[in-house]
Design a protein around this motif. Structure first.
Motif, PDB file in Angstrom:
ATOM      1  N   THR A 158     -20.158  22.067  95.821  1.00 45.99           N
ATOM      2  CA  THR A 158     -21.334  22.931  95.871  1.00 45.99           C
ATOM      3  C   THR A 158     -22.474  22.148  96.514  1.00 45.99           C
ATOM      4  O   THR A 158     -22.490  20.918  96.507  1.00 45.99           O
ATOM      5  N   GLY A 159     -23.451  22.878  97.059  1.00 47.86           N
ATOM      6  CA  GLY A 159     -24.591  22.219  97.681  1.00 47.86           C
ATOM      7  C   GLY A 159     -24.384  21.984  99.168  1.00 47.86           C
ATOM      8  O   GLY A 159     -23.255  22.002  99.673  1.00 47.86           O
ATOM      9  N   PRO A 160     -25.483  21.745  99.909  1.00 46.83           N
ATOM     10  CA  PRO A 160     -25.427  21.642 101.370  1.00 46.83           C
ATOM     11  C   PRO A 160     -24.944  20.290 101.890  1.00 46.83           C
ATOM     12  O   PRO A 160     -24.875  20.090 103.097  1.00 46.83           O
ATOM     13  N   VAL A 161     -24.603  19.371 101.018  1.00 44.76           N
ATOM     14  CA  VAL A 161     -24.212  17.997 101.338  1.00 44.76           C
ATOM     15  C   VAL A 161     -25.392  17.247 101.962  1.00 44.76           C
ATOM     16  O   VAL A 161     -25.548  17.172 103.181  1.00 44.76           O
ATOM     17  N   THR A 162     -26.238  16.737 101.111  1.00 46.61           N
ATOM     18  CA  THR A 162     -27.392  15.982 101.570  1.00 46.61           C
ATOM     19  C   THR A 162     -26.957  14.615 102.106  1.00 46.61           C
ATOM     20  O   THR A 162     -25.847  14.152 101.838  1.00 46.61           O
ATOM     21  N   GLU A 163     -27.856  13.996 102.860  1.00 47.43           N
ATOM     22  CA  GLU A 163     -27.561  12.668 103.400  1.00 47.43           C
ATOM     23  C   GLU A 163     -27.247  11.681 102.266  1.00 47.43           C
ATOM     24  O   GLU A 163     -26.370  10.828 102.388  1.00 47.43           O
ATOM     25  N   ASN A 164     -27.950  11.815 101.155  1.00 46.50           N
ATOM     26  CA  ASN A 164     -27.730  10.897 100.041  1.00 46.50           C
ATOM     27  C   ASN A 164     -26.410  11.134  99.308  1.00 46.50           C
ATOM     28  O   ASN A 164     -25.966  10.275  98.542  1.00 46.50           O
ATOM     29  N   MET A 165     -25.799  12.319  99.519  1.00 43.08           N
ATOM     30  CA  MET A 165     -24.519  12.625  98.859  1.00 43.08           C
ATOM     31  C   MET A 165     -23.333  12.525  99.805  1.00 43.08           C
ATOM     32  O   MET A 165     -22.179  12.648  99.376  1.00 43.08           O
ATOM     33  N   ALA A 166     -23.571  12.300 101.077  1.00 43.12           N
ATOM     34  CA  ALA A 166     -22.486  12.323 102.061  1.00 43.12           C
ATOM     35  C   ALA A 166     -21.443  11.248 101.782  1.00 43.12           C
ATOM     36  O   ALA A 166     -20.234  11.524 101.758  1.00 43.12           O
ATOM     37  N   LEU A 167     -21.877  10.023 101.582  1.00 42.92           N
ATOM     38  CA  LEU A 167     -20.926   8.934 101.330  1.00 42.92           C
ATOM     39  C   LEU A 167     -20.200   9.137 100.005  1.00 42.92           C
ATOM     40  O   LEU A 167     -18.991   8.899  99.907  1.00 42.92           O
ATOM     41  N   LYS A 202     -26.019  18.014 105.815  1.00 41.59           N
ATOM     42  CA  LYS A 202     -24.885  18.052 106.735  1.00 41.59           C
ATOM     43  C   LYS A 202     -24.430  19.474 107.060  1.00 41.59           C
ATOM     44  O   LYS A 202     -23.414  19.666 107.720  1.00 41.59           O
ATOM     45  N   ASN A 203     -25.164  20.482 106.548  1.00 46.32           N
ATOM     46  CA  ASN A 203     -24.821  21.892 106.790  1.00 46.32           C
ATOM     47  C   ASN A 203     -23.458  22.269 106.223  1.00 46.32           C
ATOM     48  O   ASN A 203     -22.717  23.053 106.824  1.00 46.32           O
ATOM     49  N   GLY A 204     -23.139  21.732 105.072  1.00 47.75           N
ATOM     50  CA  GLY A 204     -21.926  22.149 104.392  1.00 47.75           C
ATOM     51  C   GLY A 204     -20.833  21.097 104.350  1.00 47.75           C
ATOM     52  O   GLY A 204     -20.874  20.070 105.046  1.00 47.75           O
ATOM     53  N   ALA A 205     -19.827  21.374 103.539  1.00 50.66           N
ATOM     54  CA  ALA A 205     -18.760  20.414 103.269  1.00 50.66           C
ATOM     55  C   ALA A 205     -17.864  20.156 104.464  1.00 50.66           C
ATOM     56  O   ALA A 205     -17.338  19.050 104.634  1.00 50.66           O
ATOM     57  N   ALA A 206     -17.662  21.180 105.309  1.00 52.39           N
ATOM     58  CA  ALA A 206     -16.717  21.050 106.421  1.00 52.39           C
ATOM     59  C   ALA A 206     -17.148  20.001 107.430  1.00 52.39           C
ATOM     60  O   ALA A 206     -16.342  19.573 108.263  1.00 52.39           O
ATOM     61  N   ALA A 207     -18.395  19.570 107.399  1.00 54.67           N
ATOM     62  CA  ALA A 207     -18.853  18.517 108.305  1.00 54.67           C
ATOM     63  C   ALA A 207     -18.212  17.172 107.973  1.00 54.67           C
ATOM     64  O   ALA A 207     -18.151  16.286 108.825  1.00 54.67           O
ATOM     65  N   LEU A 208     -17.721  17.026 106.723  1.00 57.00           N
ATOM     66  CA  LEU A 208     -17.163  15.744 106.292  1.00 57.00           C
ATOM     67  C   LEU A 208     -15.703  15.804 105.883  1.00 57.00           C
ATOM     68  O   LEU A 208     -14.966  14.832 106.073  1.00 57.00           O
ATOM     69  N   VAL A 209     -15.289  16.921 105.298  1.00 57.17           N
ATOM     70  CA  VAL A 209     -13.921  17.014 104.783  1.00 57.17           C
ATOM     71  C   VAL A 209     -13.310  18.355 105.192  1.00 57.17           C
ATOM     72  O   VAL A 209     -14.029  19.331 105.398  1.00 57.17           O
ATOM     73  N   PRO A 210     -11.987  18.428 105.321  1.00 55.35           N
ATOM     74  CA  PRO A 210     -11.343  19.705 105.658  1.00 55.35           C
ATOM     75  C   PRO A 210     -11.407  20.662 104.475  1.00 55.35           C
ATOM     76  O   PRO A 210     -11.096  20.286 103.350  1.00 55.35           O
ATOM     77  N   VAL A 211     -11.817  21.907 104.735  1.00 55.98           N
ATOM     78  CA  VAL A 211     -11.980  22.896 103.672  1.00 55.98           C
ATOM     79  C   VAL A 211     -10.836  23.908 103.719  1.00 55.98           C
ATOM     80  O   VAL A 211     -10.503  24.440 104.784  1.00 55.98           O
ATOM     81  N   ASP A 212     -10.251  24.181 102.555  1.00 53.73           N
ATOM     82  CA  ASP A 212      -9.101  25.090 102.457  1.00 53.73           C
ATOM     83  C   ASP A 212      -9.471  26.471 101.929  1.00 53.73           C
ATOM     84  O   ASP A 212      -8.706  27.411 102.094  1.00 53.73           O
ATOM     85  N   LEU A 213     -10.625  26.581 101.266  1.00 51.62           N
ATOM     86  CA  LEU A 213     -11.045  27.866 100.701  1.00 51.62           C
ATOM     87  C   LEU A 213     -12.561  27.951 100.736  1.00 51.62           C
ATOM     88  O   LEU A 213     -13.249  27.007 100.334  1.00 51.62           O
ATOM     89  N   PHE A 214     -13.065  29.089 101.218  1.00 53.74           N
ATOM     90  CA  PHE A 214     -14.497  29.332 101.303  1.00 53.74           C
ATOM     91  C   PHE A 214     -14.859  30.470 100.348  1.00 53.74           C
ATOM     92  O   PHE A 214     -14.288  31.565 100.449  1.00 53.74           O
TER      93      PHE A 214
END
Length: 240
Positions: A158-167, A202-214
Motif C-alpha cells: 500500500t502507499g505510493p512508495v516514497t523515496e524513504n521506503m523504496a530500499l 516512485k508512482n507505485g509498486a510496479a516501479a520497483l517490483v513486478p506486480v501480479d494483482l492490482f
C-alpha cells in the motif's frame, strides 16, 4: 459472513463501485477530464476512458459530466491481473480476470502475505487489516498476514512508495522466498494516487517490483480486496 457461499454484504449508499461509461459526449466537452484531480480520464474518439488504477473514486468526473455519460456503479469487483485491464471505456464488458496461474498452483489453499505500507495514509492499510477480523475472517480461506517476509508467499503493498521506503520495499521483496507474488492495493500503490509525479514518490509498486494483482480504490473496500484475493487464487466466487 456467508460470502462467498452466500450473498455479499450490502454496500453502503456512499460506495462508489466500478465505473460505467455509456452514451454520447458533447463534442469538444472534456469536462470530466478537466475535473479529475489525478488525470485518470482520457478523451478518445470513441469517448472518455477512465483508468481505475489512478482513480480516487471521488465522483468529480460524474458530477462534471453534463450528459451523465460517466457514473459509478455498485459493483465491488474491480481488481485485475494486468495493469491495462484497469482502464474502462465506453461499452467495456465485465471486469477482467484476476487469476494468477502461479498463485492458483502454489497458494490456492494457503497464502501468507507480508503487508508493506510504503508511505500510505493508513486508509488502505486499515481496510486490509479489517479482513483479519472475525466478521470477514479471511483466515477461513487460508489467507493470513504474517510478520516476516521470510515466512510470506508474497507482499501486499500500500502507499505510493516514497523515496524513504523504496530500499525497504526492495529488500522486503528480496527476502520473500520464490515463487513469490506481489499485490498492489489502492490507487497509490498502483499509480501514485494523488502524489503521482511528485519527486519524492516512485508512482507505485510496479516501479520497483513486478506486480501480479492490482486492486483499485481509495481505499479499496474490504469486499473488493477479499473478492480480488479469492479470484487471484482461483477460488470460486459466484455472482449473486
Amino acid at each position: 459472513m456467508r460470502f462467498p457461499a452466500g450473498p455479499a454484504p450490502e454496500m453502503p449508499d456512499r460506495f462508489a463501485g466500478r465505473p460505467v461509461i455509456e452514451g454520447d459526449c458533447l463534442e469538444g466537452c472534456g469536462a470530466c477530464r478537466d475535473a479529475c484531480p489525478v488525470g485518470a480520464i482520457r478523451i478518445e474518439k470513441s469517448g472518455p476512458s477512465l483508468d481505475t488504477g489512478l482513480c480516487l473514486f471521488c465522483r468529480a468526473c460524474a458530477q462534471a459530466c453534463p450528459k451523465g455519460v460517466i457514473r459509478f456503479g455498485t459493483s465491488h469487483r474491480l481488481a485485475a491481473a494486468r495493469r491495462e485491464d484497469l482502464v474502462i471505456g465506453a461499452g467495456s464488458g465485465p471486469q477482467a480476470p484476476a487469476l494468477s496461474p502461479v498463485a492458483k498452483k502454489f497458494f490456492s489453499r494457503s497464502l501468507k502475505l507480508r503487508q508493506v505500507s510504503a508511505g500510505g495514509c493508513n486508509a488502505c492499510e486499515a481496510d486490509a487489516n479489517v479482513l483479519g477480523t472475525p466478521a470477514w475472517d479471511m483466515g477461513r480461506f487460508g489467507i493470513q498476514f504474517v510478520a516476516s517476509p521470510r515466512h510470506a508467499d508474497g507482499l501486499l503493498i500500500t502507499g505510493p512508495v516514497t523515496e524513504n521506503m523504496a530500499l525497504a520495499l526492495q529488500k522486503t521483496y528480496e527476502a520473500v522466498p520464490e515463487p513469490r507474488i506481489v499485490i498492489a492495493c489502492g490507487s497509490c500503490a498502483i499509480g501514485g494516487g494523488p502524489f503521482s509525479g511528485h519527486p519524492e514518490v516512485k508512482n507505485g509498486a510496479a516501479a520497483l517490483v513486478p506486480v501480479d494483482l492490482f486492486i483499485p480504490g481509495c481505499p479499496p473496500h474490504p469486499l473488493t480486496t477479499l473478492d480480488a484475493l479469492l479470484r487471484f487464487l482461483g477460488r470460486p466466487v459466484p455472482d449473486f
